[in-house]
Design a protein around this motif. Structure first.
Motif, PDB file in Angstrom:
ATOM      1  N   CYS A  27      -1.221  -2.486  -3.359  1.00 52.96           N
ATOM      2  CA  CYS A  27      -2.237  -3.008  -2.438  1.00 52.96           C
ATOM      3  C   CYS A  27      -3.105  -4.042  -3.152  1.00 52.96           C
ATOM      4  O   CYS A  27      -4.183  -4.385  -2.677  1.00 52.96           O
TER       5      CYS A  27
ATOM      6  N   CYS B 270       1.056   4.012  -1.645  1.00 54.39           N
ATOM      7  CA  CYS B 270       0.517   5.380  -1.749  1.00 54.39           C
ATOM      8  C   CYS B 270      -0.587   5.632  -0.734  1.00 54.39           C
ATOM      9  O   CYS B 270      -1.261   6.647  -0.775  1.00 54.39           O
TER      10      CYS B 270
ATOM     11  N   CYS C  12      -7.047  -0.954  -1.216  1.00 50.16           N
ATOM     12  CA  CYS C  12      -7.399   0.324  -0.586  1.00 50.16           C
ATOM     13  C   CYS C  12      -8.746   0.836  -1.078  1.00 50.16           C
ATOM     14  O   CYS C  12      -9.279   1.794  -0.528  1.00 50.16           O
TER      15      CYS C  12
ATOM     16  N   LEU D 218      -4.650   5.796  -4.907  1.00 47.32           N
ATOM     17  CA  LEU D 218      -4.739   5.268  -6.273  1.00 47.32           C
ATOM     18  C   LEU D 218      -3.555   5.682  -7.130  1.00 47.32           C
ATOM     19  O   LEU D 218      -3.714   6.054  -8.285  1.00 47.32           O
TER      20      LEU D 218
ATOM     21  N   CYS E  32      -0.563   3.723  -6.936  1.00 48.99           N
ATOM     22  CA  CYS E  32       0.361   2.587  -6.977  1.00 48.99           C
ATOM     23  C   CYS E  32      -0.489   1.350  -7.225  1.00 48.99           C
ATOM     24  O   CYS E  32      -1.692   1.460  -7.395  1.00 48.99           O
TER      25      CYS E  32
ATOM     26  N   GLY F 231      -3.545   4.560  -0.319  1.00 48.36           N
ATOM     27  CA  GLY F 231      -4.938   4.653  -0.726  1.00 48.36           C
ATOM     28  C   GLY F 231      -5.261   5.766  -1.690  1.00 48.36           C
ATOM     29  O   GLY F 231      -6.425   6.062  -1.924  1.00 48.36           O
TER      30      GLY F 231
ATOM     31  N   GLY G 236       0.813  -1.212   0.000  1.00 47.82           N
ATOM     32  CA  GLY G 236       0.000   0.000   0.000  1.00 47.82           C
ATOM     33  C   GLY G 236       0.842   1.254   0.000  1.00 47.82           C
ATOM     34  O   GLY G 236       0.664   2.154   0.823  1.00 47.82           O
TER      35      GLY G 236
HETATM   36  S1  FES Z   1      -2.393   1.839  -1.774  1.00 45.89           S
HETATM   37 FE1  FES Z   1      -1.758   2.675  -3.670  1.00 45.89          FE
HETATM   38  S2  FES Z   1      -3.427   2.226  -4.951  1.00 45.89           S
HETATM   39 FE2  FES Z   1      -3.980   1.291  -3.120  1.00 45.89          FE
END
Ligand code: FES
Length: 109
Positions: free
Chosen positions: A48, A39, A85, A43, A45, A41, A37
């Motif tokens: 996750c 980044c 995420c 969006l 990367c 959450g 995870g």
């Molecule tokens: S943590 Fe990066 S897209 Fe889900």
């Protein structure tokens, strides 16, 4: 409280408490499950990435276009892949089962 199960990379299932309103990624982190995870959450990367149990996949709300674009970059993509995420736990998802992908692209990749 709802529960969910993570299938670890070696195939070991781990059932954990999954408070409604938390994302699958946040639940994993709470319980020391190995999902990166990078980044947190936003969006940006695909680290996750989780593979949803086939029976559960249709019960989730469909991915946004941004999620689909990111998923395309995930390593080991499968038909029921999602970004952890973006899945928010609710009572309706009590019992949700997701599998950790065999490998993830590292954050630099
Ligand atoms: S943590 Fe990066 S897209 Fe889900």
């Amino acid at each position: 409280m709802p529960k969910m199960t993570f299938i670890e990379r070696d195939g070991t299932p781990r059932e954990v408490d999954a408070p409604a309103g938390l994302s699958v990624l946040e639940i994993a982190h709470k319980h020391g499950i190995d999902i990166e995870g990078a980044c947190e959450g936003s969006l940006a990367c695909s680290t996750c990435h989780v593979i949803i149990d086939a029976a559960w996949f249709p019960k989730l709300s469909p991915p946004s276009e941004d999620e689909e674009d990111m998923l395309d970059l995930a390593f080991g993509l499968e038909k029921t892949s999602r970004l952890g995420c973006q899945i928010v736990m609710s009572d309706a998802l009590d019992g949700l089962t997701v599998k950790l992908p065999a490998a993830t692209r590292n954050a630099a990749g």
